[in-house]
Design a protein around this motif. Structure first.
Motif, PDB file in Angstrom:
ATOM      1  N   VAL A   1      24.674  27.603  35.567  1.00 57.53           N
ATOM      2  CA  VAL A   1      25.967  28.127  35.118  1.00 57.53           C
ATOM      3  C   VAL A   1      27.141  27.222  35.517  1.00 57.53           C
ATOM      4  O   VAL A   1      28.107  27.068  34.769  1.00 57.53           O
ATOM      5  N   TYR A   2      27.029  26.574  36.708  1.00 55.71           N
ATOM      6  CA  TYR A   2      28.108  25.681  37.171  1.00 55.71           C
ATOM      7  C   TYR A   2      28.308  24.511  36.206  1.00 55.71           C
ATOM      8  O   TYR A   2      29.328  23.852  36.223  1.00 55.71           O
ATOM      9  N   ASP A   3      27.335  24.271  35.359  1.00 53.38           N
ATOM     10  CA  ASP A   3      27.349  23.073  34.532  1.00 53.38           C
ATOM     11  C   ASP A   3      27.572  23.382  33.050  1.00 53.38           C
ATOM     12  O   ASP A   3      27.424  22.509  32.200  1.00 53.38           O
ATOM     13  N   ILE A   4      27.874  24.631  32.710  1.00 53.23           N
ATOM     14  CA  ILE A   4      28.061  24.954  31.288  1.00 53.23           C
ATOM     15  C   ILE A   4      29.476  25.499  31.042  1.00 53.23           C
ATOM     16  O   ILE A   4      30.120  26.015  31.949  1.00 53.23           O
ATOM     17  N   ASP A   5      29.920  25.337  29.789  1.00 56.54           N
ATOM     18  CA  ASP A   5      31.238  25.870  29.402  1.00 56.54           C
ATOM     19  C   ASP A   5      31.108  27.223  28.716  1.00 56.54           C
ATOM     20  O   ASP A   5      32.072  27.984  28.653  1.00 56.54           O
TER      21      ASP A   5
ATOM     22  N   ASN B   1      41.154  10.306  20.225  1.00 52.83           N
ATOM     23  CA  ASN B   1      41.685  11.607  19.864  1.00 52.83           C
ATOM     24  C   ASN B   1      40.583  12.658  20.006  1.00 52.83           C
ATOM     25  O   ASN B   1      40.286  13.393  19.076  1.00 52.83           O
ATOM     26  N   ALA B   2      39.959  12.684  21.200  1.00 54.57           N
ATOM     27  CA  ALA B   2      38.776  13.521  21.393  1.00 54.57           C
ATOM     28  C   ALA B   2      39.144  14.990  21.529  1.00 54.57           C
ATOM     29  O   ALA B   2      40.226  15.331  21.979  1.00 54.57           O
ATOM     30  N   MET B   3      38.203  15.813  21.121  1.00 61.93           N
ATOM     31  CA  MET B   3      38.333  17.249  21.354  1.00 61.93           C
ATOM     32  C   MET B   3      37.884  17.491  22.781  1.00 61.93           C
ATOM     33  O   MET B   3      37.148  16.701  23.351  1.00 61.93           O
ATOM     34  N   ASP B   4      38.194  18.659  23.247  1.00 62.23           N
ATOM     35  CA  ASP B   4      37.785  18.963  24.592  1.00 62.23           C
ATOM     36  C   ASP B   4      37.309  20.397  24.533  1.00 62.23           C
ATOM     37  O   ASP B   4      37.677  21.126  23.627  1.00 62.23           O
ATOM     38  N   SER B   5      36.487  20.796  25.504  1.00 62.86           N
ATOM     39  CA  SER B   5      35.898  22.128  25.375  1.00 62.86           C
ATOM     40  C   SER B   5      36.981  23.214  25.380  1.00 62.86           C
ATOM     41  O   SER B   5      36.799  24.280  24.792  1.00 62.86           O
ATOM     42  N   SER B   6      38.149  22.921  25.986  1.00 60.61           N
ATOM     43  CA  SER B   6      39.196  23.945  25.984  1.00 60.61           C
ATOM     44  C   SER B   6      39.775  24.135  24.575  1.00 60.61           C
ATOM     45  O   SER B   6      40.224  25.227  24.220  1.00 60.61           O
TER      46      SER B   6
END
Ligand code: GDP
Length: 390
Positions: free
Chosen positions: A97-101, A213-218
């Motif tokens: 879990v510490y490693d997933i978004d 211009n990368a996306m990010d998980s947020s």
């Protein structure tokens, strides 16, 4: 975005297997762990990419199930999922879990295990973890009959309520006329995998160059916001000749030049083509609250100018000001793809139609049960009801 993917039921497992296959094939790094949960042992045995230790059989000790599935009964699917909570806990304990978004729970809604169990699983994850829980729900094709339609319409409601955001795929619009059922599923599962992996892996740090211009998980989290239903648009270009290669020098007269002004027009055209072609679930795109656009492919073919004009066009078309965009350079790709997540759509004709057909199916099923009860009663008693049972 780093994901823990959990396929629930047969379709859920097969689609998860395909997501893993597509991720590996395109050298992406999206899925931190993939699990499959099922009530039928035989379905688990058919998975090719999910290792055995990531497969979890529930309901083994229940006399109605015993490893043979729940027979398209979603009530039983839900009951077994709740009863076998310790087995689900055992599955969830393997997730780093510490490693997933986020979590992604995948299920076909027309059957029993996924239809009844996936919403229960999503609820359990939300009780235990803070990460968002996305759902990927497959609607049955309408010719699967009233029972499948009824299961799906009921499960849709629960699954949408129990997930942070529910991405829909409608088998009805993806069914090919010449397909065998399994061949057709294999093809549609590949279409699902392409879209989901291209969308959710954008911005992940892997071996590909970091984009400007990368996306990010947020950004993805922001777009897949609370309590919405989403659909995905996608288009892919023809094969792009390698830069400096023989084909490229033959085509450097401008018409096939992916660089410069021409590549901006092509990228913009590809984005429009994506939105105007078949969505994973047809919806009125005006009704989308937010969108997210990603263009992925060989770096030299990705035009920022093209993405920007495509983004503005989506903004106008969906009448929304929340359109995020980014690129995802993939040096080993030989095509360019545009993927658009249309989130929180509210006008989805397939859902209205599914619900109408489900109401009709419910009435028919109840009527048939009533008639069968009367006929059985008639069969068991003599005409004048003179005989007593022993
Ligand atoms: P479960 O194991 O009881 O959850 O039932 P299934 O997953 O076998 O079937 C549920 C529904 O999923 C069916 O009604 C079909 O509409 C759909 N389905 C089954 N297998 C596949 C598949 O491989 N791909 C897709 N796209 N849909 C499937």
């Amino acid at each position: 975005m780093k994901l823990a993917v959990i396929g629930f039921g047969n379709a859920g497992g097969k689609i998860t297997d395909k997501l893993l296959w597509y991720e590996q094939k395109t050298n992406r790094d999206l899925i931190k762990t993939a699990l499959s949960v099922n009530t039928a042992r035989v379905d688990l045995a058919r998975l090719e990419h999910l290792p055995e230790e990531h497969q979890f059989l529930i309901g083994q000790t229940d006399s109605r199930v015993k490893g043979h599935g729940v027979g398209a009964d979603p009530e039983l699917g839900a009951e077994i999922t709740e009863m076998d909570r310790h087995e689900i806990d055992r599955a969830l304990d393997t997730v780093p879990v510490y490693d997933i978004d986020a979590f992604l729970v995948v299920a076909g809604l027309g059957g029993g295990t996924g239809s009844g169990g996936a919403p229960r699983l999503a609820e359990q994850i939300r009780e235990q973890y803070d990460e968002p829980v996305y759902g990927l729900a497959v609607l049955p094709s309408r010719d699967e009959g009233g029972r499948a339609v009824l299961n799906a319409a009921r499960s849709f409601r629960t699954f949408a309520d129990s997930t942070t955001n529910l991405i829909l795929f409608d088998n009805d619009v993806w069914r090919g006329s010449g397909d065998t059922v399994e061949g057709g599923y294999d093809r549609t599962n590949e279409e699902i995998a392409k879209r989901v992996v291209t969308l959710l892996s954008a911005g992940e740090i892997d071996d590909s160059p970091v984009s400007e211009n990368a996306m990010d998980s947020s950004d993805i989290r922001r777009t897949l916001s609370e309590n919405g239903v989403s659909t995905i648009a996608y288009a892919e270009s023809d094969r792009i000749p390698e830069q400096g290669g023989f084909l490229s020098s033959l085509r450097s007269n401008g018409t096939h030049d992916w660089n410069g002004a021409d590549s901006a027009t092509k990228v913009n055209g590809l984005i429009r083509q994506a939105v105007q072609s078949r969505l994973t679930c047809p919806a009125d795109i005006d009704s989308a609250e937010r969108s997210l656009l990603i263009v992925s492919g060989p770096g030299e073919a990705i035009s920022r100018k093209g993405i920007e004009s495509g983004r503005r066009w989506i903004e106008q078309t969906t009448e929304s000001v929340e359109v995020l965009s980014g690129d995802d350079p993939r040096p080993d790709a030989d095509t360019l793809s545009a993927v658009v997540l249309l989130s929180n759509v509210t006008d989805i004709p397939s859902i209205d139609q599914l619900q109408e057909q489900a109401v009709e199916a419910k009435e028919n099923i109840e009527k048939q049960e009533e008639v069968r009860k009367e006929e059985t009663e008639e069969l068991l008693t003599d005409d004048d009801d003179v005989l007593d049972p022993i």
